[in-house]
Each structure stands twice: as C-alpha cells, then as structure tokens.
Design an enzyme around this catalytic site. Structure first.
Site, PDB file in Angstrom:
ATOM      1  N   PRO A  52       0.811  -1.227   0.000  1.00 18.99           N
ATOM      2  CA  PRO A  52       0.000   0.000   0.000  1.00 18.99           C
ATOM      3  C   PRO A  52       0.846   1.279   0.000  1.00 18.99           C
ATOM      4  CG  PRO A  52      -0.849  -1.556   1.623  1.00 18.99           C
ATOM      5  CD  PRO A  52       0.471  -2.088   1.149  1.00 18.99           C
ATOM      6  N   CYS A  53       1.933   1.275   0.752  1.00 16.04           N
ATOM      7  CA  CYS A  53       2.787   2.468   0.833  1.00 16.04           C
ATOM      8  C   CYS A  53       3.500   2.719  -0.492  1.00 16.04           C
ATOM      9  CB  CYS A  53       3.811   2.314   1.953  1.00 16.04           C
ATOM     10  SG  CYS A  53       3.087   2.080   3.584  1.00 16.04           S
ATOM     11  N   THR A  54       3.987   1.653  -1.107  1.00 17.70           N
ATOM     12  CA  THR A  54       4.781   1.752  -2.325  1.00 17.70           C
ATOM     13  C   THR A  54       3.929   1.955  -3.571  1.00 17.70           C
ATOM     14  OG1 THR A  54       6.466   0.356  -1.317  1.00 17.70           O
ATOM     15  CG2 THR A  54       6.526   0.550  -3.712  1.00 17.70           C
ATOM     16  N   LEU A  58       2.659   6.693  -1.466  1.00 17.08           N
ATOM     17  CA  LEU A  58       3.778   7.592  -1.779  1.00 17.08           C
ATOM     18  C   LEU A  58       3.850   8.041  -3.230  1.00 17.08           C
ATOM     19  CD1 LEU A  58       6.551   8.347   0.123  1.00 17.08           C
ATOM     20  CD2 LEU A  58       4.467   7.431   1.021  1.00 17.08           C
TER      21      LEU A  58
END
Length: 167
Positions: A52-54, A58
């Site tokens: 989710p972050c990658t 971001l």
C-alpha cells in the site's frame, strides 16, 4: 496518546534520523530547527516497500511534489520506523532519489509516532508496532493546520490529492 489534530503543536524529538540529501552517513534530524520556521507536509507510513505504501500512498506525493511545493510548502517529511538505509533505498526505488524536498525520516523507536498518536499494531501479520498512516499540514508557527488519520491500513484521507485540496 490521542491522535494529533488541527490546532495542536507539532511535536519534536531528538530521536529521528535521516541521510542528508547530499549523502553521507545517517544522522539525527533536529526537528526543532525548522518546526517554527517552515511550512511542511508530514506523511507517516507503516513501512517501506509494503504494497500500500509503495503502490498507492507515496507515488501520489512524488508525482505531485512540484504542485505541493508551489502551494508554499517548504518540504514533505515521510516518516517510518524503518532504518535510514532502508528508507534511502526505498526513495531510490520510488524514483525520487534526487527529490531533495522529499525527506525520508526514520523513527526507529516510534518516539515521534507516539507523540503523533499514530501507532498501529500489525503483530498479527508479523510486523509488530508500526507508524500509522497519516498526513499533516504544519504551518510556519509549528501548528497543525490539517490532520488526516487513516483507519487501519486504508489509503484514503491521507493521499496527496486530499492534502493538495487543503493547501
């Protein structure tokens, strides 16, 4: 601790680290030096290289960094408990290695994260306690103008698009 909210003073700690944009070894980032003089966006993420972050969170900040900066923001701070070397590698992997106004900060002992009231327990999936997902706008007086705290692992209210709309 209760989650940070609009009107709160952004907390400082001497226990966050980064690798300066010009390179070198990791060192402490003295938050107190700029909290009362710079306008910045804070993005807190559970972990470098997590899907989710990658893939969701971001990339929007990287793509929209010029637009965010054009709104009077001095820089964007990305906080995670991962170590500075991992964060440097992640920033490079995301194609943002040269983005000097995008500062990846390691909060290894979650001291800043706890002051933000934004920990998330991911022990059930083997990740332990992590930084929760959030986004903040902090003004030049060190006061939080906008706070978006995600519920669990969602990527919704803390996206770059939502932050841009509040700038």
């Amino acid at each position: 601790m209760a989650p940070i909210k609009r009107g709160d003073r952004f907390p400082t700690t001497d226990d966050v680290y980064y690798i300066p944009p010009e390179g070198g070894e990791p060192g402490p980032l003295e938050l107190s030096k700029f909290v009362k003089t710079k306008k910045f966006v804070v993005v807190s993420v559970p972990g470098a290289f997590t899907p989710p972050c990658t893939e969701q969170h971001l990339p929007g900040y990287i793509k929209n960094l010029p637009r965010i900066l054009s709104k009077g923001v001095d820089f964007v701070l990305v906080i995670s408990q991962n170590d500075p070397f991992v964060l440097k590698g992640w920033k490079k992997e995301l194609g943002a290695a040269d983005a000097k106004k995008l500062v990846f900060v390691s909060d290894p002992n979650l001291k800043l994260t706890k002051k933000l009231g934004s920990t998330i327990d991911l022990s059930a999936i083997g990740l332990g306690t992590r930084s929760g997902r959030l986004a903040l706008i902090v003004n030049r007086s060190g006061i939080v103008e906008y706070a978006a705290i995600e519920n669990g692992g969602e990527v919704d209210v803390s996206t770059a698009q939502k932050i841009i709309a509040k700038l």
